[in-house]
Design an enzyme around this catalytic site. Structure first.
Site: not given
Length: 647
Positions: A279, A412, A519, A544
């Protein structure tokens, strides 16, 4: 006491040697005549000046008409019966002394304006000038006004340019950074939609500035900082750094300057906190490097290097695969306790390459590139079960953990960065391209599915069995496969696959009551593209889905992608807009959902940026010059974008 005379001026009793003389005079004295002439001349000058310099009252709404409209509104104009604000999250009091004081001030200003307008109307009426001459005078006055306004605009532009240069918003090298601003659409309807997204960014930003400044994020309903994020309790201004490039691209210069100044003066990582390597890299290192690439401001590069240096201890493992967490004070590192067998996570170790590679380019320090190349080399030569990359790998032994493969959470962006490494190298990094093609070939064979009604989706592969579930996070694959179609063995085939995935993710949105997607959504029995359990039904402002639509718009120019994006804007405004910005919602299938009271930093970095770009022309951040990291921070393509050169 004055006597009542018959002349123009009152006649007063006169005395000569104490004897009263009758008031028989019928003419003015010489002194009185002078006074009268002076008075008349004064009034003439005042009238002429008023006519020449007061604004044209005929172009205004009638003062009396305006007075009548305002009076018809009654006291409610100044002391309205205030109702609860949107979603009952805030109620204004009609007895608040501050509100009453503000309304009284407003009322006084309006009354003074009425009096002034009355005087102006009276003066205009007394100006007995022929109509033709009056029209000519009006034209001259109008031209003078326009000239003055134009001059003021030019002075304001000059002042703003000087401020930007002073704040280092415009560097000497900035002219060489193509497509970092602009992209204004020629279609007025599209332009209006882009301006709406820009207004949404301002609302979100202003809410954070007012209620969460300096914190990582803020609570947009309870109007206070939010510290329970992936950065723990450390106040590192994640929303500020994540917003830098979005503010700059949208040409919100005052807001950008405020963000830039905070980074320069207050951003510090001298904290005793455990931070996520992943992050911190995608938001802070990526956000700072993107701001540097767009503006040429050296301060951003220096800050990015400081942050990256804090992450380096996490790479001190036998394999070179980094741990997930590093303490910024002690340098100690570890993995999450819940991760399979103390493993690192595939998406996290695989989502460092773009930022570290570019940092080595612009600093001349090879250590950052060396770290990520070691990760790639290890993964390239590791044995992969069925050609697949599991989500967990142990950084000490190099062995895979639980056999779970996903293009959503945990997996991902590993795949995303392989194809983007190839693109960012100007298609010269053939190893990255080969790894992407081989990884996706196995994914297509094992995980790509089609529902009973024809919806295409990626299932998850777990211990040899498929789970027919697709995450919102996995909807980025529409864009990834789209940009990977160029250079593949069958461009049209993969471009169509990207479109099919974008369609499936759109279905997950339109099958809800809010027009926003869950989600996760499943394909089980009669259920298609819908969440089943309660813990899958929330929406936390994720980007996304619109990210996939943005890439498909750029690649196909099909109007439906802009239409879908505009539907999303309306859904966000209806369900997520609150007093202090925007909030996620807890159940997308409820017509009036509860809100989670958090404005995520990625909403400003990604969701609003992609919405803005989908309503912009392609010359804003063109694909042949820029590549977006997984947090939507644009980084320059090597060899064709001057921002990719060390300065």
């Amino acid at each position: 006491m004055a006597a009542a005379g018959s002349g123009v001026l009152p006649l007063y009793q006169r005395y000569i040697n104490g004897v009263p003389v009758p008031p028989g005079r019928k003419t003015f004295r010489l002194r009185e005549k002078y006074i009268i002439v002076l008075v008349l001349m004064t009034f003439s000058i005042v009238f002429m000046c008023a006519y020449l310099y007061l604004p044209n009252m005929q172009d205004r709404v009638s003062v009396e008409d305006m007075r009548k409209r305002l009076q018809d509104a009654g006291d409610g104009l100044f002391y309205p019966k205030l109702q609860g604000v949107h979603n009952d999250h805030a109620v204004l009091s009609d007895t608040d002394p501050h509100n009453i004081e503000d309304k009284n001030k407003l009322k006084d200003k309006i009354e003074k304006a009425w009096e002034k307008d009355k005087m102006e109307e009276a003066l205009v009426k007394k100006m007995n000038i022929p109509q033709k001459e009056a029209e000519l005078l009006k034209d001259h006055i109008k031209q003078d006004k326009e000239s003055v306004l134009q001059k003021q605009k030019e002075e304001e532009r000059q002042r703003k340019t000087e401020e930007l240069e002073k704040a280092k918003l415009i560097s000497k090298d900035h002219e060489g950074h193509p497509g970092s601003r602009g992209g204004e659409p020629s279609d007025p309807f599209v332009k209006t939609k882009r301006e709406k997204v820009k207004e949404m960014m301002l609302h979100a930003w202003n809410g954070y500035v007012k209620y969460g400044w300096g914190a990582n994020e803020h609570r947009s309903i309870s109007l206070r900082p939010h510290s329970g994020s992936v950065f723990g309790s450390a106040s590192l201004g994640a929303s500020i750094v994540d917003s830098l490039d979005t503010l700059y691209i949208m040409e919100l210069d005052e807001e950008y300057k405020k963000a830039r100044d905070w980074v320069a003066q207050h951003l510090s990582f001298d904290v005793s906190s455990d931070l996520s390597v992943f992050e911190t890299n995608i938001r802070f290192v990526g956000g700072l490097l993107s701001a540097y690439a767009l503006t040429g401001d050296q301060m951003f590069k220096k800050k990015a290097q400081i942050v990256a240096d804090k992450l380096l201890p996490a790479f001190n493992t036998p394999t070179g695969l980094p741990y997930a967490i590093v303490n910024f004070k002690s340098g100690s590192s570890r993995n999450y306790g819940w991760a399979s067998g103390g493993s690192s996570i595939l998406s996290e170790i695989g989502t460092l390459h773009l930022e570290f590679d570019y940092l080595s380019t612009v600093t001349g320090e090879p250590v950052y590139r060396e770290k990520v190349m070691k990760i790639r080399d290890f993964l390239q030569h590791a044995d992969k079960p069925n050609g697949l990359y599991p989500n967990y790998i142990n950084p000490r032994s190099g062995k895979w953990g639980q056999q779970h493969v996903s293009l959503g959470a945990l997996g991902d962006s590993f795949y995303e960065y392989l194809i983007k490494e190839w693109l960012m190298s100007n298609k010269k990094d053939t190893v990255a391209r080969q790894m992407y093609d081989e990884a996706m070939k196995a994914v297509y064979e094992k995980m790509l599915q089609t529902s009973k009604s024809g919806l295409v989706y990626f299932a998850e592969y777990k211990s040899g069995r498929l789970q027919h579930k697709m995450d919102h996070l996995a909807c980025f694959t529409a864009g990834m496969i789209g940009i990977g179609a160029e250079g593949s063995e069958d461009k049209e085939k993969y471009l169509q696959l990207g479109e099919d995935l974008a369609h499936t993710c759109h279905e997950s949105y339109i099958r809800t009551a809010t027009g926003l997607g869950p989600e996760s959504f499943r394909f089980e029995g009669m259920t298609e593209a819908k969440a089943v359990s309660q813990n899958e039904k929330y929406y936390i402002l994720r980007p996304e889905v619109v990210e996939g639509w943005f890439y498909m718009w750029r690649l196909t120019k099909k109007q439906k992608y802009r239409d879908w994006a505009w539907e999303m804007v309306q859904a966000l405004e209806t369900n997520c807009r609150v007093v202090g910005g925007y909030s996620g919602i807890k159940d997308v299938y409820q017509k009036h959902p509860l809100q989670d009271d958090v404005q995520q930093s990625f909403f400003l970095a990604e969701t609003l940026k992609y919405l803005y770009l989908i309503f912009s022309e392609d010359d804003l951040l063109p694909f042949d010059k820029w590549v977006f990291n997984t947090e939507a921070h644009p980084l320059p393509v090597t060899g064709v974008n001057p921002a990719a050169i060390a300065q």
